[in-house]
Motif scaffolding. Structure first.
Motif, PDB file in Angstrom:
ATOM      1  N   LEU A   7      30.308  37.808  35.749  1.00  0.00           N
ATOM      2  CA  LEU A   7      31.367  37.034  34.932  1.00  0.00           C
ATOM      3  C   LEU A   7      32.697  37.560  35.414  1.00  0.00           C
ATOM      4  O   LEU A   7      33.906  36.832  35.376  1.00  0.00           O
ATOM      5  N   SER A   8      32.721  38.819  35.599  1.00  0.00           N
ATOM      6  CA  SER A   8      34.020  39.401  35.719  1.00  0.00           C
ATOM      7  C   SER A   8      34.611  39.058  37.270  1.00  0.00           C
ATOM      8  O   SER A   8      35.898  39.294  37.442  1.00  0.00           O
ATOM      9  N   ILE A   9      33.914  38.299  38.057  1.00  0.00           N
ATOM     10  CA  ILE A   9      34.604  37.768  39.220  1.00  0.00           C
ATOM     11  C   ILE A   9      35.605  36.859  38.802  1.00  0.00           C
ATOM     12  O   ILE A   9      36.205  36.660  39.832  1.00  0.00           O
ATOM     13  N   CYS A  10      35.639  36.301  37.886  1.00  0.00           N
ATOM     14  CA  CYS A  10      36.661  35.365  37.376  1.00  0.00           C
ATOM     15  C   CYS A  10      37.973  36.093  37.541  1.00  0.00           C
ATOM     16  O   CYS A  10      38.882  35.323  37.837  1.00  0.00           O
ATOM     17  N   LYS A  11      38.020  37.348  37.257  1.00  0.00           N
ATOM     18  CA  LYS A  11      39.338  38.130  37.309  1.00  0.00           C
ATOM     19  C   LYS A  11      39.879  37.916  38.916  1.00  0.00           C
ATOM     20  O   LYS A  11      40.913  37.655  39.148  1.00  0.00           O
ATOM     21  N   ALA A  12      39.039  38.289  39.600  1.00  0.00           N
ATOM     22  CA  ALA A  12      39.384  38.168  41.167  1.00  0.00           C
ATOM     23  C   ALA A  12      39.705  36.693  41.541  1.00  0.00           C
ATOM     24  O   ALA A  12      40.716  36.703  42.384  1.00  0.00           O
ATOM     25  N   ILE A  13      39.010  35.664  41.436  1.00  0.00           N
ATOM     26  CA  ILE A  13      39.205  34.110  41.566  1.00  0.00           C
ATOM     27  C   ILE A  13      40.753  33.758  40.950  1.00  0.00           C
ATOM     28  O   ILE A  13      41.370  33.179  41.696  1.00  0.00           O
ATOM     29  N   ASN A  14      40.986  34.222  39.780  1.00  0.00           N
ATOM     30  CA  ASN A  14      42.225  33.926  39.281  1.00  0.00           C
ATOM     31  C   ASN A  14      43.350  34.734  39.998  1.00  0.00           C
ATOM     32  O   ASN A  14      44.545  33.995  40.021  1.00  0.00           O
ATOM     33  N   ALA A  15      43.031  35.897  40.343  1.00  0.00           N
ATOM     34  CA  ALA A  15      44.204  36.863  41.039  1.00  0.00           C
ATOM     35  C   ALA A  15      44.223  35.859  42.595  1.00  0.00           C
ATOM     36  O   ALA A  15      45.556  35.806  43.057  1.00  0.00           O
ATOM     37  N   THR A  16      43.491  35.485  43.062  1.00  0.00           N
ATOM     38  CA  THR A  16      43.441  34.642  44.423  1.00  0.00           C
ATOM     39  C   THR A  16      44.390  33.344  44.181  1.00  0.00           C
ATOM     40  O   THR A  16      45.351  33.204  44.795  1.00  0.00           O
ATOM     41  N   GLU A  17      44.088  32.722  42.817  1.00  0.00           N
ATOM     42  CA  GLU A  17      45.106  31.727  42.606  1.00  0.00           C
ATOM     43  C   GLU A  17      46.603  32.005  42.204  1.00  0.00           C
ATOM     44  O   GLU A  17      47.374  31.229  42.686  1.00  0.00           O
ATOM     45  N   ARG A  18      46.802  33.168  41.687  1.00  0.00           N
ATOM     46  CA  ARG A  18      48.378  33.516  41.474  1.00  0.00           C
ATOM     47  C   ARG A  18      48.896  33.852  42.872  1.00  0.00           C
ATOM     48  O   ARG A  18      50.229  33.646  43.069  1.00  0.00           O
ATOM     49  N   LEU A  19      48.137  34.275  43.618  1.00  0.00           N
ATOM     50  CA  LEU A  19      48.542  34.753  45.126  1.00  0.00           C
ATOM     51  C   LEU A  19      48.958  33.394  45.814  1.00  0.00           C
ATOM     52  O   LEU A  19      49.831  33.411  46.502  1.00  0.00           O
ATOM     53  N   LEU A  20      48.264  32.412  45.640  1.00  0.00           N
ATOM     54  CA  LEU A  20      48.382  31.196  46.489  1.00  0.00           C
ATOM     55  C   LEU A  20      49.860  30.413  45.803  1.00  0.00           C
ATOM     56  O   LEU A  20      50.505  29.673  46.411  1.00  0.00           O
TER      57      LEU A  20
END
Length: 277
Positions: free
Chosen positions: A151-164
């Motif tokens: 579930l910690s992968i959600c942190k990386a997914i949200n970081a990708t969205e902030r980058l976009l």
């Protein structure tokens, strides 16, 4: 040539070492979102084959690009300049001549791209995205980690969205579209960096010379079929209603931005949202 502000006067030779005007492709995204497949389509790491004669691409084997993106400097070492980055990429992914375009894959961009962009001002950003629940299920099935760890992968997914949000000009590659129609994304990327599509080795795709993500072995090629693509994606396993509610509540921004289908109700997501850190 773009100007770099360093706080000191640089000689021309020093400036050239810091800046490379060639187009640079950075492929990024959360793990298991399609970054490796995208990189393999640009330059075959498995077969050590150049897909386009004008492009050399490091598919996550080198360290210099990652250090710039992650701002990671080992003790006693400086951050690499453009020359060192280019030399490493060409050594790992050699071509028939001096490349017109360089590139690299780095997963999980939690910071900015300013250090890399100073060295390669003509940066093209390619961001891979995938339905968060699929990313979670893939991690769970293939990494041997616990549910909490996955579930910690959600942190990386949200970081990708902030980058976009900061990089409005990024090329967004959806995994489910990539596996069924890779040619469309290859064309988009080639055109973005002014590489001629007819010079791409389309025959390597048609011959199935696209390695599987898990092994990178020549015997693990995936057959590319016109109109079908490389693969038809199937989820690794079904998720419980609680798992899905947690993922959809944690990564709702990604669902809304990319048109992924939310399978839980607003009330279900609200119930778990208060439990999230």
């Amino acid at each position: 040539m773009s100007k770099i502000t360093t706080g000191q006067t640089l000689s021309f030779s020093e400036f050239v070492m810091l800046s490379d005007e060639r187009p640079f492709i950075l492929v990024t995204g959360a793990m298991r979102s399609g970054t490796t497949l995208t990189g393999e389509l640009l330059y075959s790491r498995a077969y050590r084959e150049q897909r386009h004669p004008g492009l050399c691409f490091d598919n996550d084997e080198g360290t210099t690009t990652r250090r710039l993106v992650h701002r990671a400097t080992p003790p006693g070492k400086d951050l690499p300049d453009a020359t060192r980055v280019a030399q490493e990429i060409i050594s790992l992914a050699p071509g028939s001549g001096e490349p017109q375009v360089l590139g690299a894959k780095v997963t999980h961009v939690f910071g900015g791209l300013d250090l890399l962009r100073r060295r390669f001002p003509n940066l093209t950003l390619v961001v891979c995205v995938r339905e968060p629940a699929e990313i979670y299920a893939s991690h769970l099935a293939r990494t041997g980690r616990t549910q909490a760890e996955c579930l910690s992968i959600c942190k990386a997914i949200n970081a990708t969205e902030r980058l976009l949000e900061k990089e409005a000009g990024a090329i967004v590659v959806r995994y489910d579209h990539l596996v069924t129609n890779p040619k469309a994304f290859i064309l988009t990327i080639l055109e973005a960096v002014d590489l001629k599509p007819p010079e791409y080795d389309w025959s390597s795709l048609e011959a199935g010379r696209v390695a599987s993500n898990s092994s990178f072995g020549p015997g693990q090629g995936r057959r590319f079929v016109e109109g079908t693509g490389i693969a038809t994606f199937a989820p690794d396993r079904s998720l419980s209603s609680v798992e899905r509610a947690i993922i959809e509540a944690s990564c709702e921004r990604a669902y809304l931005r990319h048109g992924f289908t939310l399978q839980t109700t607003d009330q279900e997501r609200a119930c778990v949202r208060g439990l999230l850190p």
